[in-house]
Design a protein around this motif. Structure first.
Motif, PDB file in Angstrom:
ATOM      1  N   THR A   1       0.812  -0.952  -0.006  1.00  0.00           N
ATOM      2  CA  THR A   1       0.044  -0.164   0.304  1.00  0.00           C
ATOM      3  C   THR A   1       0.558   1.288  -0.042  1.00  0.00           C
ATOM      4  O   THR A   1       1.595   1.904   0.905  1.00  0.00           O
ATOM      5  N   VAL A   2       0.205   1.701  -0.663  1.00  0.00           N
ATOM      6  CA  VAL A   2       1.305   3.070  -0.914  1.00  0.00           C
ATOM      7  C   VAL A   2       0.971   4.447  -1.233  1.00  0.00           C
ATOM      8  O   VAL A   2      -0.338   4.318  -1.895  1.00  0.00           O
ATOM      9  N   THR A   3       1.621   5.744  -0.151  1.00  0.00           N
ATOM     10  CA  THR A   3       0.778   7.066  -0.473  1.00  0.00           C
ATOM     11  C   THR A   3       1.287   8.236  -0.885  1.00  0.00           C
ATOM     12  O   THR A   3       2.758   7.856  -0.358  1.00  0.00           O
ATOM     13  N   THR A   4       1.336   8.680  -1.724  1.00  0.00           N
ATOM     14  CA  THR A   4       1.848   9.765  -2.468  1.00  0.00           C
ATOM     15  C   THR A   4       1.586  10.878  -1.941  1.00  0.00           C
ATOM     16  O   THR A   4       0.638  11.056  -1.452  1.00  0.00           O
ATOM     17  N   VAL A   5       2.674  12.158  -2.518  1.00  0.00           N
ATOM     18  CA  VAL A   5       1.147  13.400  -1.506  1.00  0.00           C
ATOM     19  C   VAL A   5       0.239  13.694  -1.971  1.00  0.00           C
ATOM     20  O   VAL A   5      -0.569  14.657  -1.696  1.00  0.00           O
ATOM     21  N   GLU A   6       0.106  13.027  -3.821  1.00  0.00           N
ATOM     22  CA  GLU A   6      -1.443  13.728  -3.779  1.00  0.00           C
ATOM     23  C   GLU A   6      -1.783  12.474  -3.244  1.00  0.00           C
ATOM     24  O   GLU A   6      -3.656  13.412  -3.336  1.00  0.00           O
ATOM     25  N   GLY A   7      -2.109  11.942  -2.193  1.00  0.00           N
ATOM     26  CA  GLY A   7      -2.571  10.647  -1.816  1.00  0.00           C
ATOM     27  C   GLY A   7      -3.359  11.561  -0.048  1.00  0.00           C
ATOM     28  O   GLY A   7      -4.326  10.344   0.496  1.00  0.00           O
ATOM     29  N   LEU A   8      -2.544  12.288  -0.156  1.00  0.00           N
ATOM     30  CA  LEU A   8      -2.691  12.753   1.374  1.00  0.00           C
ATOM     31  C   LEU A   8      -3.264  13.643   1.688  1.00  0.00           C
ATOM     32  O   LEU A   8      -4.609  13.722   3.061  1.00  0.00           O
ATOM     33  N   ALA A   9      -4.252  14.520   1.264  1.00  0.00           N
ATOM     34  CA  ALA A   9      -5.510  15.382   1.256  1.00  0.00           C
ATOM     35  C   ALA A   9      -6.347  14.699   1.312  1.00  0.00           C
ATOM     36  O   ALA A   9      -6.934  13.626   0.703  1.00  0.00           O
ATOM     37  N   ASN A  10      -7.696  15.215   1.458  1.00  0.00           N
ATOM     38  CA  ASN A  10      -8.863  13.915   1.643  1.00  0.00           C
ATOM     39  C   ASN A  10     -10.110  15.451   1.260  1.00  0.00           C
ATOM     40  O   ASN A  10     -10.314  16.668   1.679  1.00  0.00           O
ATOM     41  N   GLY A  11     -10.054  15.024  -0.045  1.00  0.00           N
ATOM     42  CA  GLY A  11     -11.165  15.691  -1.177  1.00  0.00           C
ATOM     43  C   GLY A  11      -9.973  17.116  -1.316  1.00  0.00           C
ATOM     44  O   GLY A  11      -8.798  17.133  -1.525  1.00  0.00           O
ATOM     45  N   LYS A  12     -11.257  18.500  -0.829  1.00  0.00           N
ATOM     46  CA  LYS A  12     -10.096  19.748  -0.666  1.00  0.00           C
ATOM     47  C   LYS A  12      -9.719  19.695   0.369  1.00  0.00           C
ATOM     48  O   LYS A  12      -9.130  20.911   0.220  1.00  0.00           O
ATOM     49  N   GLU A  13      -9.640  19.481   1.457  1.00  0.00           N
ATOM     50  CA  GLU A  13      -9.005  19.724   2.678  1.00  0.00           C
ATOM     51  C   GLU A  13      -7.741  19.178   3.004  1.00  0.00           C
ATOM     52  O   GLU A  13      -7.380  18.161   2.713  1.00  0.00           O
ATOM     53  N   LEU A  14      -6.252  19.695   3.071  1.00  0.00           N
ATOM     54  CA  LEU A  14      -5.690  19.816   3.585  1.00  0.00           C
ATOM     55  C   LEU A  14      -4.450  18.609   4.008  1.00  0.00           C
ATOM     56  O   LEU A  14      -5.631  19.083   5.212  1.00  0.00           O
ATOM     57  N   HIS A  15      -3.748  18.308   4.337  1.00  0.00           N
ATOM     58  CA  HIS A  15      -3.904  16.944   5.131  1.00  0.00           C
ATOM     59  C   HIS A  15      -3.070  17.845   6.417  1.00  0.00           C
ATOM     60  O   HIS A  15      -2.439  18.959   5.784  1.00  0.00           O
ATOM     61  N   PRO A  16      -2.909  18.299   7.300  1.00  0.00           N
ATOM     62  CA  PRO A  16      -2.299  19.549   9.145  1.00  0.00           C
ATOM     63  C   PRO A  16      -0.799  19.537   8.007  1.00  0.00           C
ATOM     64  O   PRO A  16      -1.093  20.756   8.891  1.00  0.00           O
ATOM     65  N   VAL A  17      -0.302  18.275   7.616  1.00  0.00           N
ATOM     66  CA  VAL A  17       0.816  18.711   7.421  1.00  0.00           C
ATOM     67  C   VAL A  17       1.069  19.729   6.740  1.00  0.00           C
ATOM     68  O   VAL A  17       1.505  20.983   6.299  1.00  0.00           O
ATOM     69  N   GLN A  18      -0.065  19.539   5.563  1.00  0.00           N
ATOM     70  CA  GLN A  18      -0.351  20.473   3.883  1.00  0.00           C
ATOM     71  C   GLN A  18      -0.291  21.785   4.642  1.00  0.00           C
ATOM     72  O   GLN A  18       0.020  23.075   4.189  1.00  0.00           O
ATOM     73  N   GLN A  19      -1.804  21.986   5.432  1.00  0.00           N
ATOM     74  CA  GLN A  19      -1.804  23.056   6.139  1.00  0.00           C
ATOM     75  C   GLN A  19      -0.905  24.386   6.629  1.00  0.00           C
ATOM     76  O   GLN A  19      -0.739  24.794   6.627  1.00  0.00           O
ATOM     77  N   ALA A  20      -0.082  23.226   7.100  1.00  0.00           N
ATOM     78  CA  ALA A  20       1.245  23.845   8.153  1.00  0.00           C
ATOM     79  C   ALA A  20       2.190  24.446   7.649  1.00  0.00           C
ATOM     80  O   ALA A  20       2.248  25.460   7.926  1.00  0.00           O
ATOM     81  N   PHE A  21       2.352  23.534   6.371  1.00  0.00           N
ATOM     82  CA  PHE A  21       3.682  23.719   5.826  1.00  0.00           C
ATOM     83  C   PHE A  21       2.917  25.864   4.597  1.00  0.00           C
ATOM     84  O   PHE A  21       4.030  26.306   4.434  1.00  0.00           O
ATOM     85  N   LYS A  22       1.847  25.479   4.092  1.00  0.00           N
ATOM     86  CA  LYS A  22       1.632  26.122   3.832  1.00  0.00           C
ATOM     87  C   LYS A  22       1.127  27.860   4.575  1.00  0.00           C
ATOM     88  O   LYS A  22       1.795  29.217   4.564  1.00  0.00           O
ATOM     89  N   ASP A  23       0.723  27.546   5.893  1.00  0.00           N
ATOM     90  CA  ASP A  23       0.596  28.538   7.278  1.00  0.00           C
ATOM     91  C   ASP A  23       1.691  28.990   7.590  1.00  0.00           C
ATOM     92  O   ASP A  23       1.614  30.714   7.857  1.00  0.00           O
ATOM     93  N   ASN A  24       3.062  28.135   7.458  1.00  0.00           N
ATOM     94  CA  ASN A  24       4.350  28.489   7.727  1.00  0.00           C
ATOM     95  C   ASN A  24       5.331  28.740   6.927  1.00  0.00           C
ATOM     96  O   ASN A  24       6.601  29.330   7.522  1.00  0.00           O
ATOM     97  N   HIS A  25       4.820  29.237   6.260  1.00  0.00           N
ATOM     98  CA  HIS A  25       5.689  29.230   5.398  1.00  0.00           C
ATOM     99  C   HIS A  25       6.885  28.348   4.806  1.00  0.00           C
ATOM    100  O   HIS A  25       8.644  29.448   4.742  1.00  0.00           O
ATOM    101  N   GLY A  26       6.497  27.226   4.936  1.00  0.00           N
ATOM    102  CA  GLY A  26       7.721  26.316   4.496  1.00  0.00           C
ATOM    103  C   GLY A  26       7.547  25.208   3.288  1.00  0.00           C
ATOM    104  O   GLY A  26       8.712  24.817   3.672  1.00  0.00           O
ATOM    105  N   LEU A  27       7.870  26.587   2.242  1.00  0.00           N
ATOM    106  CA  LEU A  27       8.373  26.938   1.358  1.00  0.00           C
ATOM    107  C   LEU A  27       8.387  27.880   0.291  1.00  0.00           C
ATOM    108  O   LEU A  27       7.949  28.822   0.331  1.00  0.00           O
ATOM    109  N   GLN A  28       9.722  27.972  -0.884  1.00  0.00           N
ATOM    110  CA  GLN A  28       9.840  29.036  -1.303  1.00  0.00           C
ATOM    111  C   GLN A  28       9.711  27.556  -2.911  1.00  0.00           C
ATOM    112  O   GLN A  28       8.036  28.006  -3.555  1.00  0.00           O
ATOM    113  N   CYS A  29      10.389  27.636  -3.538  1.00  0.00           N
ATOM    114  CA  CYS A  29      10.299  26.319  -5.134  1.00  0.00           C
ATOM    115  C   CYS A  29       9.465  25.792  -4.620  1.00  0.00           C
ATOM    116  O   CYS A  29       8.747  24.969  -5.919  1.00  0.00           O
TER     117      CYS A  29
END
Ligand code: FES
Ligand code: FES
Length: 160
Positions: A71-99
Motif C-alpha cells: 500500500t503506497v501513499t504519495t503526496v497526492e493521496g494525503l489530502a481529504n478531498g479539498k481539505e489539506l492534510h494538517p501537515v500540508q496546511q501547516a507548510f502553507k500557514d508557516n511558509h514552509g516552502l519557497q520553490c
C-alpha cells in the motif's frame, strides 16, 4: 517484464513494467503521479519520499517489484478531498516552502515522523525534527520555516 500490482492512494493499480523499474519511475511515469520528485537519484535529497505500508521510504532507490502488493501513499493521496492534510496546511500557514521542489518529500517525511513520535509518546523536539530531516535537502528555505511547520502540524495533530 514483470506485472506489478499495488494500492496507490487507495486505488488498486497494475502495470507490466521492466524488471528494473524503480518505484519512483512506476509512480511518475506509469501512474503519472508527478508530485513525487527526483532530485538526486542517489538516496540523498529526499524529494522522492513516499509511504510504503505506512513508512516513509526513498522511492528512487526502491525497485517497484520489491514492493509488489504494498500500500503506497504519495503526496497526492494525503489530502481529504479539498481539505489539506494538517501537515500540508501547516507548510502553507508557516511558509514552509519557497520553490516547492523538496516539499512533497518533506511533507511525506514529516507525516511519518509525527506519526512515529505520537505513537511512541516521545516528544518531537526541534532538535529531533532537525535530526529526522537529515535525509531531506532543501536548497531554498534554510529549514527554519520547515521546522516551524512540522512543530505546528504536530501540535495540531496531537490536539485533534
Ligand atoms: S531522488 Fe531520491 S533521495 Fe533524491
Ligand atoms: S523549497 Fe526549494 S528546495 Fe526546498
Amino acid at each position: 517484464m514483470t506485472k506489478i500490482s499495488m494500492t496507490v492512494n487507495d486505488k488498486a493499480v497494475s502495470r507490466d513494467v521492466p524488471d528494473n523499474t524503480l518505484l519512483v519511475e512506476f509512480i511518475r511515469e506509469n501512474l503519472r503521479l508527478t508530485g513525487t520528485h527526483v532530485g538526486c537519484d542517489t538516496s540523498q535529497c529526499g524529494a522522492c519520499v513516499v509511504h510504503v505500508d505506512g513508512k516513509a521510504i526513498k522511492s528512487c532507490t526502491t525497485l517497484a517489484a520489491s514492493v509488489d502488493g504494498a500500500t503506497v501513499t504519495t503526496v497526492e493521496g494525503l489530502a481529504n478531498g479539498k481539505e489539506l492534510h494538517p501537515v500540508q496546511q501547516a507548510f502553507k500557514d508557516n511558509h514552509g516552502l519557497q520553490c516547492g521542489f523538496c516539499t512533497p518529500g518533506m511533507i511525506m517525511s514529516a507525516t511519518d515522523m509525527i506519526a512515529r513520535y505520537q505513537a511512541s509518546g516521545e516528544e518531537l523536539t526541534e532538535a529531533a525534527i532537525r535530526h529526522e530531516l537529515e535525509g531531506n535537502i532543501c536548497r531554498c528555505t534554510g529549514y527554519h520555516n520547515i521546522v516551524k511547520s512540522i512543530q505546528d502540524a504536530a501540535a495540531k495533530m496531537a490536539n485533534a
